[in-house]
Design an enzyme around this catalytic site. Structure first.
Site, PDB file in Angstrom:
ATOM      1  N   ASN A 178       1.546  -2.316   5.421  1.00  0.00           N
ATOM      2  CA  ASN A 178       0.858  -1.035   5.606  1.00  0.00           C
ATOM      3  C   ASN A 178      -0.512  -1.000   4.931  1.00  0.00           C
ATOM      4  O   ASN A 178      -1.387  -0.248   5.356  1.00  0.00           O
ATOM      5  CB  ASN A 178       1.767   0.078   5.045  1.00  0.00           C
ATOM      6  CG  ASN A 178       1.035   1.379   4.878  1.00  0.00           C
ATOM      7  OD1 ASN A 178       0.791   2.083   5.839  1.00  0.00           O
ATOM      8  ND2 ASN A 178       0.653   1.701   3.639  1.00  0.00           N
TER       9      ASN A 178
ATOM     10  N   SER B  81      -3.286   0.509  14.540  1.00  0.00           N
ATOM     11  CA  SER B  81      -4.055   1.747  14.720  1.00  0.00           C
ATOM     12  C   SER B  81      -4.397   1.935  16.195  1.00  0.00           C
ATOM     13  O   SER B  81      -4.485   0.949  16.948  1.00  0.00           O
ATOM     14  CB  SER B  81      -5.350   1.646  13.924  1.00  0.00           C
ATOM     15  OG  SER B  81      -6.249   2.658  14.303  1.00  0.00           O
TER      16      SER B  81
ATOM     17  N   TYR C 253     -12.955  -2.978  11.795  1.00  0.00           N
ATOM     18  CA  TYR C 253     -11.618  -2.407  11.562  1.00  0.00           C
ATOM     19  C   TYR C 253     -10.774  -2.545  12.828  1.00  0.00           C
ATOM     20  O   TYR C 253      -9.627  -3.021  12.792  1.00  0.00           O
ATOM     21  CB  TYR C 253     -11.764  -0.933  11.174  1.00  0.00           C
ATOM     22  CG  TYR C 253     -10.444  -0.194  11.024  1.00  0.00           C
ATOM     23  CD1 TYR C 253      -9.690  -0.297   9.853  1.00  0.00           C
ATOM     24  CD2 TYR C 253      -9.943   0.613  12.054  1.00  0.00           C
ATOM     25  CE1 TYR C 253      -8.484   0.387   9.717  1.00  0.00           C
ATOM     26  CE2 TYR C 253      -8.738   1.289  11.926  1.00  0.00           C
ATOM     27  CZ  TYR C 253      -8.011   1.181  10.761  1.00  0.00           C
ATOM     28  OH  TYR C 253      -6.820   1.850  10.629  1.00  0.00           O
TER      29      TYR C 253
ATOM     30  N   LYS D 162      -7.296  -4.771  13.379  1.00  0.00           N
ATOM     31  CA  LYS D 162      -6.017  -4.215  13.835  1.00  0.00           C
ATOM     32  C   LYS D 162      -5.594  -4.835  15.162  1.00  0.00           C
ATOM     33  O   LYS D 162      -4.402  -5.052  15.397  1.00  0.00           O
ATOM     34  CB  LYS D 162      -6.122  -2.687  13.958  1.00  0.00           C
ATOM     35  CG  LYS D 162      -6.362  -1.975  12.623  1.00  0.00           C
ATOM     36  CD  LYS D 162      -5.209  -2.179  11.659  1.00  0.00           C
ATOM     37  CE  LYS D 162      -5.295  -1.292  10.442  1.00  0.00           C
ATOM     38  NZ  LYS D 162      -4.166  -1.443   9.515  1.00  0.00           N
TER      39      LYS D 162
ATOM     40  N   GLY E  89       0.825  -1.213   0.000  1.00  0.00           N
ATOM     41  CA  GLY E  89       0.000   0.000   0.000  1.00  0.00           C
ATOM     42  C   GLY E  89       0.850   1.251   0.000  1.00  0.00           C
ATOM     43  O   GLY E  89       0.610   2.181   0.778  1.00  0.00           O
ATOM     44  N   ALA E  90       1.831   1.296  -0.905  1.00  0.00           N
ATOM     45  CA  ALA E  90       2.768   2.427  -0.904  1.00  0.00           C
ATOM     46  C   ALA E  90       2.474   3.440  -2.008  1.00  0.00           C
ATOM     47  O   ALA E  90       3.289   4.300  -2.297  1.00  0.00           O
ATOM     48  CB  ALA E  90       4.202   1.916  -1.022  1.00  0.00           C
ATOM     49  N   SER E  91       1.300   3.322  -2.619  1.00  0.00           N
ATOM     50  CA  SER E  91       0.946   4.288  -3.670  1.00  0.00           C
ATOM     51  C   SER E  91       0.497   5.626  -3.092  1.00  0.00           C
ATOM     52  O   SER E  91       0.476   6.640  -3.792  1.00  0.00           O
ATOM     53  CB  SER E  91      -0.174   3.713  -4.549  1.00  0.00           C
ATOM     54  OG  SER E  91      -1.232   3.261  -3.721  1.00  0.00           O
ATOM     55  N   ARG E  92       0.100   5.603  -1.809  1.00  0.00           N
ATOM     56  CA  ARG E  92      -0.453   6.832  -1.196  1.00  0.00           C
ATOM     57  C   ARG E  92      -0.128   6.856   0.291  1.00  0.00           C
ATOM     58  O   ARG E  92       0.330   5.868   0.849  1.00  0.00           O
ATOM     59  CB  ARG E  92      -1.982   6.844  -1.334  1.00  0.00           C
ATOM     60  CG  ARG E  92      -2.485   6.763  -2.727  1.00  0.00           C
ATOM     61  CD  ARG E  92      -3.986   6.765  -2.779  1.00  0.00           C
ATOM     62  NE  ARG E  92      -4.594   5.445  -2.651  1.00  0.00           N
ATOM     63  CZ  ARG E  92      -5.629   5.163  -1.878  1.00  0.00           C
ATOM     64  NH1 ARG E  92      -6.182   6.110  -1.153  1.00  0.00           N
ATOM     65  NH2 ARG E  92      -6.133   3.948  -1.831  1.00  0.00           N
TER      66      ARG E  92
HETATM   67  P1  NAP Z   1      -4.646   5.390   2.288  1.00  0.00           P
HETATM   68  O1  NAP Z   1      -4.112   6.746   2.045  1.00  0.00           O
HETATM   69  O2  NAP Z   1      -6.089   5.121   2.084  1.00  0.00           O
HETATM   70  O3  NAP Z   1      -3.784   4.356   1.429  1.00  0.00           O
HETATM   71  C1  NAP Z   1      -4.092   2.990   1.510  1.00  0.00           C
HETATM   72  C2  NAP Z   1      -3.054   2.209   0.751  1.00  0.00           C
HETATM   73  O4  NAP Z   1      -3.363   0.809   0.908  1.00  0.00           O
HETATM   74  C3  NAP Z   1      -3.072   2.507  -0.739  1.00  0.00           C
HETATM   75  O5  NAP Z   1      -1.743   2.476  -1.216  1.00  0.00           O
HETATM   76  C4  NAP Z   1      -3.858   1.322  -1.313  1.00  0.00           C
HETATM   77  O6  NAP Z   1      -3.477   0.954  -2.634  1.00  0.00           O
HETATM   78  C5  NAP Z   1      -3.434   0.216  -0.367  1.00  0.00           C
HETATM   79  N1  NAP Z   1      -4.367  -0.910  -0.353  1.00  0.00           N
HETATM   80  C6  NAP Z   1      -5.656  -0.942   0.058  1.00  0.00           C
HETATM   81  N2  NAP Z   1      -6.163  -2.174  -0.108  1.00  0.00           N
HETATM   82  C7  NAP Z   1      -5.161  -2.936  -0.630  1.00  0.00           C
HETATM   83  C8  NAP Z   1      -5.056  -4.281  -1.031  1.00  0.00           C
HETATM   84  N3  NAP Z   1      -6.099  -5.127  -0.936  1.00  0.00           N
HETATM   85  N4  NAP Z   1      -3.882  -4.730  -1.537  1.00  0.00           N
HETATM   86  C9  NAP Z   1      -2.812  -3.883  -1.640  1.00  0.00           C
HETATM   87  N5  NAP Z   1      -2.860  -2.580  -1.288  1.00  0.00           N
HETATM   88  C10 NAP Z   1      -4.019  -2.131  -0.785  1.00  0.00           C
HETATM   89  O7  NAP Z   1      -4.351   4.913   3.795  1.00  0.00           O
HETATM   90  P2  NAP Z   1      -3.323   5.416   4.915  1.00  0.00           P
HETATM   91  O8  NAP Z   1      -4.029   6.369   5.770  1.00  0.00           O
HETATM   92  O9  NAP Z   1      -2.016   5.735   4.324  1.00  0.00           O
HETATM   93  O10 NAP Z   1      -3.233   4.063   5.758  1.00  0.00           O
HETATM   94  C11 NAP Z   1      -2.114   3.189   5.738  1.00  0.00           C
HETATM   95  C12 NAP Z   1      -2.238   2.251   6.931  1.00  0.00           C
HETATM   96  O11 NAP Z   1      -2.269   3.017   8.132  1.00  0.00           O
HETATM   97  C13 NAP Z   1      -3.512   1.419   6.932  1.00  0.00           C
HETATM   98  O12 NAP Z   1      -3.230   0.124   7.367  1.00  0.00           O
HETATM   99  C14 NAP Z   1      -4.403   2.131   7.933  1.00  0.00           C
HETATM  100  O13 NAP Z   1      -5.339   1.266   8.510  1.00  0.00           O
HETATM  101  C15 NAP Z   1      -3.379   2.636   8.925  1.00  0.00           C
HETATM  102  N6  NAP Z   1      -3.830   3.775   9.713  1.00  0.00           N
HETATM  103  C16 NAP Z   1      -4.229   4.932   9.128  1.00  0.00           C
HETATM  104  C17 NAP Z   1      -4.692   5.988   9.919  1.00  0.00           C
HETATM  105  C18 NAP Z   1      -5.171   7.299   9.347  1.00  0.00           C
HETATM  106  O14 NAP Z   1      -5.726   8.130  10.098  1.00  0.00           O
HETATM  107  N7  NAP Z   1      -4.998   7.553   8.069  1.00  0.00           N
HETATM  108  C19 NAP Z   1      -4.720   5.844  11.310  1.00  0.00           C
HETATM  109  C20 NAP Z   1      -4.282   4.659  11.879  1.00  0.00           C
HETATM  110  C21 NAP Z   1      -3.841   3.621  11.073  1.00  0.00           C
HETATM  111  P3  NAP Z   1      -4.190   1.619  -3.950  1.00  0.00           P
HETATM  112  O15 NAP Z   1      -3.908   3.094  -3.872  1.00  0.00           O
HETATM  113  O16 NAP Z   1      -3.510   0.968  -5.100  1.00  0.00           O
HETATM  114  O17 NAP Z   1      -5.632   1.313  -3.859  1.00  0.00           O
END
Ligand code: NAP
Length: 252
Positions: free
Chosen positions: A93, A145, A158, A162, A13-16
């Site tokens: 991630n 998380s 969710y 986690k 999940g490193a595209s964003r």
């Molecule tokens: P995000 O901006 O929504 O990015 C999610 C990433 O996961 C994207 O690169 C997406 O790929 C990839 N992804 C989703 N489903 C996938 C799958 N089935 N196979 C491979 N890749 C997949 O999320 P983020 O906020 O950076 O979150 C990253 C991690 O941190 C997650 O595990 C999330 O639960 C955790 N987290 C986030 C927060 C927050 O507030 N943002 C807080 C606590 C924990 P595509 O772009 O190709 O779809």
């Protein structure tokens, strides 16, 4: 002080968001970064281009795989094995966060979250542990998380996915230690990414009030501690869950 030269790193999940920020930071530390994505090839390529600008000889690889799909993950690891013959660091991630009240959650919603966040992580670790074991070394970081720390109303699936990562992390920290593989997790609070954008827009000031450090994290605030856990500075850290939330779980 952190030198990852010659280290091969896979970040799912490193595209964003957090994954993209981590990919950039690991590249700055000299690692050969593998960017995994699921749907956003364009964004994954943009991250790769930014990495290529860091250093002329920076090695970056982009691989599509749906982590929830065992066959797709196997194909990704076959490519990694072919190209590098090793994997030094795995950052699990990839994740999704979708609201679903328990009184109406569908089987599909439940499965999608558990299969991406938990089973997706297991799918990657199973493959990675074999490669790392062959090379006699490895580091794994699972991105959890605060939801796993204190629960999250309307996101029970969710939060549970986690919390399962915490059990997985502690179990594998012991199970894989004989192979010189460390396993840790990081538990971020609110982070400013696509995942949380809408919620932050709607209730940003309320969220900030509950964070002692007074702001919402940027993806780079999480990438740093992930890099630390993967580095030699953390060589004796194993089975830990590192909270990175500005102190929010202490008061929320
Ligand atoms: P995000 O901006 O929504 O990015 C999610 C990433 O996961 C994207 O690169 C997406 O790929 C990839 N992804 C989703 N489903 C996938 C799958 N089935 N196979 C491979 N890749 C997949 O999320 P983020 O906020 O950076 O979150 C990253 C991690 O941190 C997650 O595990 C999330 O639960 C955790 N987290 C986030 C927060 C927050 O507030 N943002 C807080 C606590 C924990 P595509 O772009 O190709 O779809």
């Amino acid at each position: 002080m952190i030198d990852l030269k010659e280290k091969v790193v896979l970040i799912t999940g490193a595209s964003r968001g957090i994954g993209a920020a981590s990919a950039l930071l690991f590249a700055e530390a000299g690692a050969k970064v593998i960017i995994n994505y699921n749907t956003n090839l364009q964004k994954a390529r943009t991250v790769a281009k930014r990495i290529e600008k860091i250093q002329d000889n920076c090695e970056v690889t982009v691989i599509k795989a749906d982590v929830s799909d065992k066959a797709s993950v196997s194909k990704m690891f076959a490519k990694i094995r072919d190209k590098f013959g090793r994997l030094d660091i795995l950052v699990n991630n990839a994740g999704i966060w979708q609201m679903a009240p328990i009184i109406s959650i569908t089987d599909e919603e439940l499965r999608a979250t558990i299969e991406t966040n938990f089973i997706g992580t297991v799918n990657c670790i199973r493959e990675a542990a074999n490669l790392m074991r062959e090379n006699g070394t490895g580091v794994i970081v699972n991105v959890s998380s605060t939801a796993a720390r204190r629960g999250e109303a309307f996101y029970s699936h969710y939060s549970s996915s986690k919390a399962a990562l915490h059990g997985l992390t502690k179990s594998l920290a012991v199970e894989l230690a004989p192979y010189n593989i460390r396993v840790n997790a990081i538990a971020p609070g609110w982070v400013n990414t696509d995942m949380s954008k809408k919620a932050i827009q709607e209730k940003g000031s309320k969220i900030r009030e509950k964070i002692p450090l007074g702001r919402i994290a940027e993806p780079e605030d999480i990438a740093g501690p992930i890099l630390f856990l993967c580095s030699d500075l953390a060589r004796f850290v194993n089975g830990a869950i590192l909270d990175v939330n500005g102190g929010s779980v202490l008061v929320d």
